[in-house]
Design a protein around this motif. Structure first.
Motif, short mmCIF file in Angstrom:
data_model
loop_
_atom_site.label_atom_id
_atom_site.label_comp_id
_atom_site.label_asym_id
_atom_site.label_seq_id
_atom_site.Cartn_x
_atom_site.Cartn_y
_atom_site.Cartn_z
N ALA A 1 -3.46 1.02 9.01
CA ALA A 1 -2.43 1.68 9.81
C ALA A 1 -2.22 3.11 9.32
CB ALA A 1 -1.12 0.91 9.72
N LEU A 2 -2.36 3.31 8.02
CA LEU A 2 -2.20 4.65 7.47
C LEU A 2 -3.41 5.54 7.78
CD1 LEU A 2 -0.52 5.63 4.19
CD2 LEU A 2 -2.75 6.63 4.72
N ARG B 1 2.38 9.91 5.78
CA ARG B 1 3.67 9.66 5.12
C ARG B 1 4.65 8.95 6.05
NH1 ARG B 1 4.63 13.18 0.22
NH2 ARG B 1 3.05 14.63 0.84
N SER B 2 4.48 9.20 7.37
CA SER B 2 5.38 8.59 8.35
C SER B 2 4.80 7.33 8.99
CB SER B 2 5.69 9.60 9.47
OG SER B 2 5.91 10.88 8.95
N PHE C 1 0.54 7.00 -4.14
CA PHE C 1 -0.77 7.63 -3.92
C PHE C 1 -1.77 6.58 -3.45
CE2 PHE C 1 -4.90 8.66 -6.18
CZ PHE C 1 -5.34 9.58 -5.23
N LEU C 2 -2.36 6.83 -2.27
CA LEU C 2 -3.24 5.81 -1.67
C LEU C 2 -4.67 6.27 -1.42
CD1 LEU C 2 -0.84 4.12 0.91
CD2 LEU C 2 -1.62 3.23 -1.30
N ASP D 1 1.96 7.16 0.92
CA ASP D 1 2.71 6.45 1.96
C ASP D 1 4.17 6.91 1.95
OD1 ASP D 1 3.99 5.17 -0.11
OD2 ASP D 1 3.06 3.22 0.24
N ALA D 2 4.98 6.26 2.77
CA ALA D 2 6.39 6.67 2.92
C ALA D 2 7.14 6.58 1.60
CB ALA D 2 7.08 5.81 3.98
#
Lengths: 161, 161, 161, 161
Positions: A6-7, A133-134, A107-108, A102-103
């Motif tokens: 999703a990110l 981030r959103s 750190f991804l 992410d939100a």
């Protein structure tokens, strides 16, 4: 923590949208915290030679959890780490690679963009970072639930490819 | 003819849908006729080691315009071409890589899928091939028209990345 | 669109002729839009070390659809993209690599020339570019028609090499 | 002794002619006694994956002054040299690579052909070998004579590319 699709979907969509807005077709690569490819897109008309650059920007930013141009500071003439850019199979140390969070600020991984000018590449990558981030990543784990009546994933079967 | 993103988008979406339907997360790679990467996705939970396999399946099928398992016939014990799989930087010669054609039957590249059993990989790739054939690729060239008020692509500017 | 042999033949012949005219034996490489080799010639007496340079010039110009020396502007000291020349397995960023277009202006790949001074290399490549633009490429598809009484191409036969 | 272009030209022309006669587009590579590329052609419609195979067949036959399938005897199951095919960056050990000699029987390099069945590849390579033996290579050294009024070759000048 693994980067949810999703990110990466949100980042890729935002990068494409920004690239179209400025009229420059881009190569966009997204890598996870293991510096392994999560998603990639070469937009129609994007420079073929920028394919490798986008991959290496994403890899560089993922490996060091830092913008690619920040890595460049260490290996520029007079810098503390001459030749740093020749490590890890070759880094790319100009702008266009940015870490993804992410939100919650975790750190991804990172995104790498190439195909336009350095500032355009950065602009497109930055738009993707903002979207990541959103990104709505709740409910992602549903994926791994076996659907009723479905077969168990065969990922560990002896016939594994 | 270059592979339009509309086709790779359709193939990737169909592969994801099929993978979800059978409950097996997959790595999906799409390459063009020059065996250069067009699009890639590692679904959540997909095996990391299958990343390279998906890439090599797409590459193998694109290089030979043939299903990967068909290439395997040539280099199996007693085949005509022992060691064929060691050429081109390493081929993958079991099922899961299939050539892609557009609605007019033009060969445009290939898809490679890995993450499940060999038969599951093939099933997911086959669904993508079918979707690619039906993809609506008209109007793709619109992309390269400069939007009104937009900037000219900077790919030839002196600030090129 | 794939580069027809009629175009690479014309480019190679023109490069050879120009090289002979100036008395400098050259390495000449031609790649298609996928940066894959289409044709190559090392003229008698041409420097062996220039073989790789000719290949990399053709590859560089094909990957970026730009003259090699133009790429050099981005990665020269003070340029926007330090280390760009280390991407894509190593680029060559001085003159002698030039994109090739057909009579209709379609970008079809690039030529790389090496063996003389940089200006001589450029001169020979430029002569080839001019010839490519004028190449008679009509009727090229005849090749794939099965000659009467001929055998069907065996590329899909089970004896495939 | 270096392979003269007259010989590689003759071999390439004969290979192309034979390939057209049997209706199978081929990749044809010619290497000299140093196993360095002298000439290459990917005919229109020839399989992209056969590019690397043609190069490796020419390289294998040039390195060992032997037909590629003869090398295969050493590394087949039960052979004297298991893994031989993994040396030299990867050999190709099925038919289609044959040493080239001039009219006087001097070994000058090898040809590698790929794109059809193994027997078709061999047939095309064999036609080229025959043509090489009959090639008119007299007068080749004229090339290196400076034309009257011409400039001296700049191959050793400080501006060398």
């Amino acid at each position: 923590m693994q980067m949810p699709q999703a990110l990466s979907d949100a980042a890729l969509a935002a990068a494409s949208k920004e690239a179209r807005a400025i009229g420059v077709p881009m190569n966009v690569a997204i890598m996870d915290v293991g510096a392994n490819l999560k998603a990639f897109l070469r937009m129609d008309g994007a420079l073929l030679g920028s394919l490798d650059i986008a991959l290496k920007k994403a890899r560089t930013a993922a490996l060091f959890a830092m913008n690619t141009e920040a890595i460049g500071e260490f290996c520029k003439p007079g810098g503390t780490s001459p030749g740093l850019d020749a490590t890890n199979g070759g880094l790319v140390v100009f702008a266009g690679g940015i870490p993804l969070h992410d939100a919650g600020g975790i750190f991804l991984g990172a995104i790498g963009v190439s195909g336009g000018s350095v500032s355009q590449d950065f602009q497109v990558a930055a738009a993707a970072v903002e979207a990541a981030r959103s990104a709505q990543t709740e409910g992602e784990t549903e994926w791994q639930i076996i659907p009723s009546g479905g077969q168990h994933p065969a990922v560990l079967s002896s016939e594994q490819s």
